[in-house]
Enzyme design. Structure first.
Site, PDB file in Angstrom:
ATOM      1  N   HIS A 373       0.798  -1.262  -0.174  1.00 24.42           N
ATOM      2  CA  HIS A 373       0.055   0.086  -0.101  1.00 24.42           C
ATOM      3  C   HIS A 373       0.785   1.243  -0.052  1.00 24.42           C
ATOM      4  CE1 HIS A 373      -2.879   2.718   1.873  1.00 24.42           C
ATOM      5  NE2 HIS A 373      -3.469   2.854   0.722  1.00 24.42           N
ATOM      6  N   GLU A 478     -16.363   1.995   1.068  1.00 23.68           N
ATOM      7  CA  GLU A 478     -15.600   2.797   2.209  1.00 23.68           C
ATOM      8  C   GLU A 478     -16.869   3.852   2.545  1.00 23.68           C
ATOM      9  OE1 GLU A 478     -12.135   4.192   0.482  1.00 23.68           O
ATOM     10  OE2 GLU A 478     -13.130   5.948  -0.311  1.00 23.68           O
TER      11      GLU A 478
HETATM   12  C1  NOJ Z   1      -8.934   5.936   0.316  1.00 27.62           C
HETATM   13  C2  NOJ Z   1      -8.963   4.449  -0.451  1.00 27.62           C
HETATM   14  O1  NOJ Z   1      -9.919   4.439  -1.231  1.00 27.62           O
HETATM   15  C3  NOJ Z   1      -9.103   3.687   0.727  1.00 27.62           C
HETATM   16  O2  NOJ Z   1      -9.317   2.506   0.308  1.00 27.62           O
HETATM   17  C4  NOJ Z   1      -7.951   3.745   1.706  1.00 27.62           C
HETATM   18  O3  NOJ Z   1      -8.221   2.945   3.010  1.00 27.62           O
HETATM   19  C5  NOJ Z   1      -7.630   5.011   2.053  1.00 27.62           C
HETATM   20  N1  NOJ Z   1      -7.775   6.184   1.143  1.00 27.62           N
HETATM   21  C6  NOJ Z   1      -6.387   5.454   2.852  1.00 27.62           C
HETATM   22  O4  NOJ Z   1      -5.120   5.059   2.008  1.00 27.62           O
HETATM   23 CA    CA Z   2     -11.259   6.641  -2.157  1.00 25.89          CA
END
Ligand code: NOJ
Ligand code: CA
Length: 678
Positions: A373, A478
């Site tokens: 990541h 999210e």
């Molecule tokens: C936005 C991303 O869409 C999400 O998946 C991620 O956890 C956060 N940024 C932090 O990088």
């Molecule tokens: Ca996002």
């Protein structure tokens, strides 16, 4: 086969206009390209009725005279293609590219020449500009692309859109309005006219150019609006160049837009050679906990990315057949308000409680990969400076897939220019278009695949760079943790006919615990039933799919979890069977063969919006004469998303291609089926 085309001459007013005509292989689509009134233009008919009225073509430049009035057609060249090619991974293995092409050259006697290459497919149109080398065009600054899309009978047409140039990039709730009420919008821009013809405007092969948004200048007349650099210029070029393809998908039914490979066909073939290292698959990760606030990205008591927790996830992944474990918050820089901290991210230095060497060893032993990541918070210079080292570290750590992130408001990507001055760019301007691709190409050198979040929209570049394996580029799961509002029940049937036309999305499906704040909190929870969460694995295509919830929530519902364990992410064939934009969608997909045990099963996914509905599905996509055991996961009798999302019926039944199934979907519900070949 190349042939030179006959030009048609038509008398118009005071001068002779020239017209070139191109038809799709089945004759349903007719494109007319003209220089009437010495202004380059095109129009499109579908089944003998106009869908795009006469629409301008051309450019304005900062230094040179515009390419617009005064241009005449001087040459045309026709070409026909009917070939097939293979995808290393995808919705289908074999893609057919059947189109007719005409390249129309426009010239102005005083100087200036360009060609517009049109391709007519049976289900849509692509065209791009090709500017050859010419005097005075060594340095080009495009201030405007004059391309128009003049929608026929727009006053009675309905559109589905998200706004462009907003702070939240592509992450807006979709709007349904008359076409005439759409403002500056992103593509894919989908609409239907009163006869039910569905159209979607987008682009293909967006490389070294600005993203195209659409600005309604007059009722129904949308003009290409290129997202500019921080200095206001739209596109900077040197010498000869081609633009991306402008695409117009057209179909009699909504699902025709989906059952189309135009975007991929208009991209260049694979440039990476052997890409057997690019692996579709399923993953879990240290992720949802941060979004629902039970863990943190930053260091401290609730730090998610610890060695111990990662091992727990690796054990879980190994036991239930997942290929990877995504770990966010493993690297220094998350402390404080990470949204504004892009300058301090390290991409090589783990937090003290994250032992990357040990986890590499443990992952190898468990045959589970760590998924990397890189969150940049939009500070792309800080990332660029460390990118090579960052990929080298991951390559050494047996990581073959990295999720990147560019969380920053639209227009607020921070780059430091050649003079050390901070500039703020859009996510979809030319600068970032190039930056995203640079990242993907560098990753390829390390045999790493990229899943971009807060990306530039997809335009089919996965064909050319198959390691660009997925991206976000719309509201994902999210938003159901903290979004105001969360994704509404119609979100998925909306995505299917808009965002998903562009390519795979890392939506991160599979939330099993809808009530992490109690079911009554309907702003911070998925507004879906459990069956709908399962159906997302079939409906929302991505070669990598996350099981996004916490392991304990899967262990609490082992029967439903079985579907996530079974469902593949790589397909031999995909068919959108039925649906209406924003209402519902039904997909059937056949799994791709990976070994001697796989490759025979079919899967079905259906989802609905806030309305409960009954859908009849003919199983005639199954191979005739074969028997299948259908494992059906559907909303129970009393299911409804608000108060009873978990009521799920699981049953097994023998079926053949001659059968029909009646799917009963609850409010914001779904059905997921595995057809196990016997
Ligand atoms: C936005 C991303 O869409 C999400 O998946 C991620 O956890 C956060 N940024 C932090 O990088
Ligand atoms: Ca996002």
């Amino acid at each position: 086969m190349r042939t030179s085309a006959l030009l048609l001459f038509a008398f118009s007013g005071s001068c002779f206009a020239q017209t070139a005509i191109l038809q799709s292989p089945n004759g349903n689509i007719k494109i007319t390209i003209s220089d009437e009134l010495t202004t380059p233009s095109y129009s499109i008919d579908f089944k003998n009725k106009p869908v795009i009225n006469s629409s301008a073509l051309g450019f304005k430049f900062k230094q040179q005279a515009p390419f617009s009035e005064g241009f005449k057609i001087t040459h045309t060249q026709k070409y026909t293609q009917n070939t097939q090619w293979q995808q290393p991974w995808g919705e289908r293995q074999i893609v057919t590219d059947n189109h007719n092409e005409v390249a129309v050259t426009f010239k102005k006697p005083q100087g200036g020449v360009f060609t517009v290459k049109f391709r007519a497919f049976n289900n849509g149109v692509g065209f791009r500009y090709e500017l050859p080398k010419q005097p005075g065009f060594e340095n080009i600054e495009i201030t405007k692309e004059l391309t128009e899309f003049a929608i026929t009978d727009s006053q009675s047409a309905t559109a589905w859109w998200i706004p462009a140039r907003g702070w939240n990039r592509y992450e807006y709730v979709y709007n349904t309005t008359p076409v005439n009420d759409a403002p500056l919008v992103h593509t894919p821009f989908t609409f239907k006219n009163k006869e039910g013809v569905h159209v979607s405007i987008h682009e293909a092969a967006l490389v070294d150019y600005a993203g195209m948004t659409l600005n309604q200048r007059r009722p129904g007349v949308f003009q290409a609006d290129l997202t500019p650099w921080s200095d206001g210029i739209a596109v900077k070029k040197q010498g000869a160049f081609n633009t991306p393809w402008r695409t117009i998908q057209i179909g009699s039914k909504a699902v025709d837009l989906i059952n189309s490979d135009i975007i991929l066909n208009l991209n260049e073939p694979n440039k990476l050679g052997d890409v057997s290292w690019v692996k579709p698959g399923k993953y879990v990760g240290i992720w949802w906990g941060m979004h629902i606030n039970t863990q943190t990205w930053g260091s401290g008591e609730k730090h998610g990315a610890t060695t111990q927790t990662t091992k727990y996830y690796m054990d879980f992944a190994a036991e239930y057949g997942f290929d990877g474990v995504l770990v966010e918050g493993w690297n220094i820089g998350w402390d404080g308000d990470w949204f504004f901290n892009g300058d301090v991210f390290s991409f090589t230095q783990p937090y003290d409680d994250f032992d990357i060497e040990e986890l590499t060893r443990y992952g190898k032993q468990k045959r589970v990969q760590l998924i990397g990541h890189h969150e940049t918070s939009g500070n792309v210079t800080n990332y660029r400076n460390q990118m090579e080292d960052a990929f080298a570290l991951y390559e050494k750590s047996n990581v073959s897939q990295v999720k990147t992130g560019y969380v920053a408001d639209g227009g607020n990507i921070k780059r430091i220019d050649e003079n050390g001055v901070a500039r703020h760019e859009w996510h979809d301007g030319q600068f970032m278009v190039n930056e995203y691709l640079y990242n993907v190409k560098l990753a390829a050198k390390h045999k790493i695949s990229i899943n971009t979040h807060e990306p530039i929209k997809d335009t089919g570049l996965r064909r050319t760079y198959p390691n660009w394996i997925a991206r976000e580029g719309a509201r994902g799961q999210e938003f159901n943790a903290w979004g105001t509002p969360p994704n509404p029940p119609e979100h998925i049937p909306m995505l299917a006919f808009t965002r998903m036309l562009a390519g795979p999305m890392d939506f991160t499906p599979g939330i099993f615990d809808m009530g992490f704040n109690g079911l009554g909190d309907d702003t911070n929870r998925p507004q879906t039933t459990l069956a709908k969460q399962l159906a997302l694995y079939v409906v929302l295509y991505s070669p990598i799919q996350m099981a996004a919830d916490l392991p304990k929530n899967y262990l609490a519902k082992p029967d439903a979890f079985q579907f996530i364990q079974d469902v593949p992410t790589d397909w031999q064939q995909s068919i959108a069977l039925d649906g209406e934009v924003g209402d519902f969608i039904v997909f059937a997909r056949k799994e791709r063969k990976r070994d001697k045990y796989s490759g025979n099963d079919w899967y079905l996914g259906a989802v609905t919006d806030e309305k409960a509905r009954t859908i009849e599905v003919k199983l005639d996509f199954l191979e005739k004469g074969k028997k299948f055991e259908a494992h059906i996961y559907q909303d129970g009798k009393n299911a409804e998303w608000k108060n009873n999302p978990y009521d799920l019926n699981i049953e097994k039944r023998m079926v053949t291609a001659n059968d029909k199934l009646t799917l009963t979907l609850a409010t914001s519900g779904g059905t997921a089926i595995r057809f196990k070949a016997l």
